[in-house]
Design an enzyme around this catalytic site. Structure first.
Site, mmCIF file in Angstrom:
data_model
loop_
_atom_site.group_PDB
_atom_site.id
_atom_site.type_symbol
_atom_site.label_atom_id
_atom_site.label_comp_id
_atom_site.label_asym_id
_atom_site.label_seq_id
_atom_site.Cartn_x
_atom_site.Cartn_y
_atom_site.Cartn_z
ATOM 1 N N GLY B 9 -34.087 40.138 6.819
ATOM 2 C CA GLY B 9 -33.858 38.930 5.191
ATOM 3 C C GLY B 9 -33.347 39.745 4.407
ATOM 4 N N LEU B 52 -31.867 39.820 14.933
ATOM 5 C CA LEU B 52 -32.657 40.788 15.674
ATOM 6 C C LEU B 52 -33.813 39.565 16.321
ATOM 7 C CD1 LEU B 52 -35.028 41.077 11.878
ATOM 8 C CD2 LEU B 52 -34.884 42.710 13.661
ATOM 9 N N ASN B 78 -39.736 38.668 6.642
ATOM 10 C CA ASN B 78 -38.871 37.353 5.873
ATOM 11 C C ASN B 78 -37.812 36.600 6.332
ATOM 12 O OD1 ASN B 78 -38.172 37.143 3.176
ATOM 13 N ND2 ASN B 78 -35.944 38.306 3.440
ATOM 14 N N TYR B 140 -39.208 23.794 11.605
ATOM 15 C CA TYR B 140 -38.962 24.650 10.374
ATOM 16 C C TYR B 140 -40.354 24.775 10.254
ATOM 17 C CZ TYR B 140 -38.745 27.102 6.177
ATOM 18 O OH TYR B 140 -38.159 28.437 4.878
ATOM 19 N N SER B 141 -41.379 23.581 10.233
ATOM 20 C CA SER B 141 -42.535 23.632 10.105
ATOM 21 C C SER B 141 -43.587 23.881 11.514
ATOM 22 C CB SER B 141 -43.117 22.173 9.976
ATOM 23 O OG SER B 141 -44.108 22.026 9.439
ATOM 24 N N LYS B 144 -43.273 27.948 10.916
ATOM 25 C CA LYS B 144 -43.700 29.031 9.846
ATOM 26 C C LYS B 144 -44.957 28.852 10.121
ATOM 27 C CE LYS B 144 -40.235 30.446 7.461
ATOM 28 N NZ LYS B 144 -39.884 31.666 7.287
#
Lengths: 125, 232
Positions: B9, B52, B78, B140-141, B144
């Protein structure tokens, strides 16, 4: 008691296996949220610390983070999302009792309850 | 020691700041990975444009590392995307694309490159403060949070040769945060004890610290760089 208790399955370290288990949790979480039903994820304590390999760790910690986020959404709608983590040798009936208790509670959400002493002295997830 | 460091990224925002920081403080050659063609190019940055999430994406990066014929001293995962929606409205595509880009790609690349990492090197995974929960970001949560679990598991399995840590940035001034409506962003800033957004350079500084021997006794940890937001 209305809601869903979701036991995380053990997975391999193959990404497709990990993705499948996280997608299964998403599907049932969305269904429960749309029905305004509470959710409890059940995971292994050692997986929150990465001690059974990356696959199981990604599932357990992914579910914990998702639970905290979904809890924010449910807080104003009357449904809750919590996580129960248990030691390897925990009494399954006891874990189920705690999971059911979390489903019944309307005042506790986004919380991690750990059944057994395996987390003592370890990192807070 | 001269060597290479892979940063994903790397074309913009936090990733670009990381690549530029590492290239300027080297003795490293930075392998910047991104889909976008605007990768910062200097004599110390080798650009690789690759998806990726594609089956052969991680292998393409590995081939670049091997072609440089330098010790691989670090990996910075990243790259990330957002597709925000309330859980009740989140589509299968919203969920799958974020999980694949943020977690699947990082995991597959880490497994591809781990055998090449030089003894004493380090991996840094850019998670997010959203791993503690953030409204409208179930996908997203989860991704991550999964990255935090990956960090812990790899820290255990790659020790003592390689250290693995994560950074959880809070609200950082970047293209991603500029996409937030002004009114909401101002409310978010008001909840930050340090009373401002962070900068990509502040994340890059933390990455640099975690990659170098300055952090030689730290592994399996999550460093929250969020201006105190987790307390307010």
């Amino acid at each position: 008691m209305r809601g869903v208790i979701h036991w995380a399955r053990a997975v391999s370290d193959d990404w497709s296996d990990i993705r499948g288990e996280l997608t299964r949790a998403f599907d049932l979480s969305r269904d429960a949220a749309q029905a305004k039903e509470s959710i409890v994820f059940v995971v292994r304590q050692e997986d929150l610390l990465g001690r059974r390999g990356p696959g199981n760790a990604m599932v357990a910690t992914g579910l914990l983070s998702a639970a905290r986020t979904a809890a924010l959404e449910g807080a104003s709608k009357g449904w809750t999302v919590n996580v129960v983590a248990h030691d390897e040798d925990a009494d399954v009936a006891l874990v189920e009792t705690w999971a059911a208790r979390m489903l019944e509670s309307k005042s506790v959400t986004g919380e991690l309850i750990r059944v057994g002493p395996g987390h003592l002295g370890k990192a807070l997830p | 020691m001269n060597g290479s460091i892979v940063v994903t990224g790397a074309a913009r925002g936090i990733g670009r700041a990381i690549a530029e920081k590492l290239a300027s403080t080297g003795p490293f050659t930075v392998i910047g990975v991104d889909l976008a063609p605007e990768l910062a190019l200097s004599e110390h940055i080798t650009a690789v444009q690759v998806d990726l999430t594609a089956d052969d994406g991680p292998a393409t990066v590995r081939e670049t590392v091997e072609r440089l014929a330098m010790p691989l001293l670090g990996l910075v995962n990243n790259a990330g995307i957002t597709r925000d929606a309330r859980l009740v409205n989140m589509t299968d595509e919203d969920f799958a694309s974020v999980l694949e880009a943020n977690l699947g790609a990082a995991y597959r690349l880490s497994m591809e490159l781990a055998p090449l990492l030089h003894e004493g090197s380090a991996m840094v995974n850019i998670a997010s403060r959203a791993y503690l929960g953030n409204f409208g970001q179930f996908n997203y949560s989860m991704s991550k949070g999964g990255l935090v679990g990956m960090t812990r598991a790899l820290a255990l399995s790659l020790a003592p040769q390689i250290r693995v840590n994560a950074i959880a940035p809070g609200l950082i001034s970047s293209e991603m945060s500029m996409g937030i409506p002004d009114e909401i962003r101002e409310k978010m800033v008001a909840a930050i004890p340090l009373d401002r957004m962070g900068t990509p350079e502040e994340i890059a500084n933390t990455v640099w610290w975690l990659l170098t021997p300055l952090s030689s006794y730290i592994t399996g940890e999550v460093v929250v760089v969020g201006g105190g937001r987790s307390l307010s």
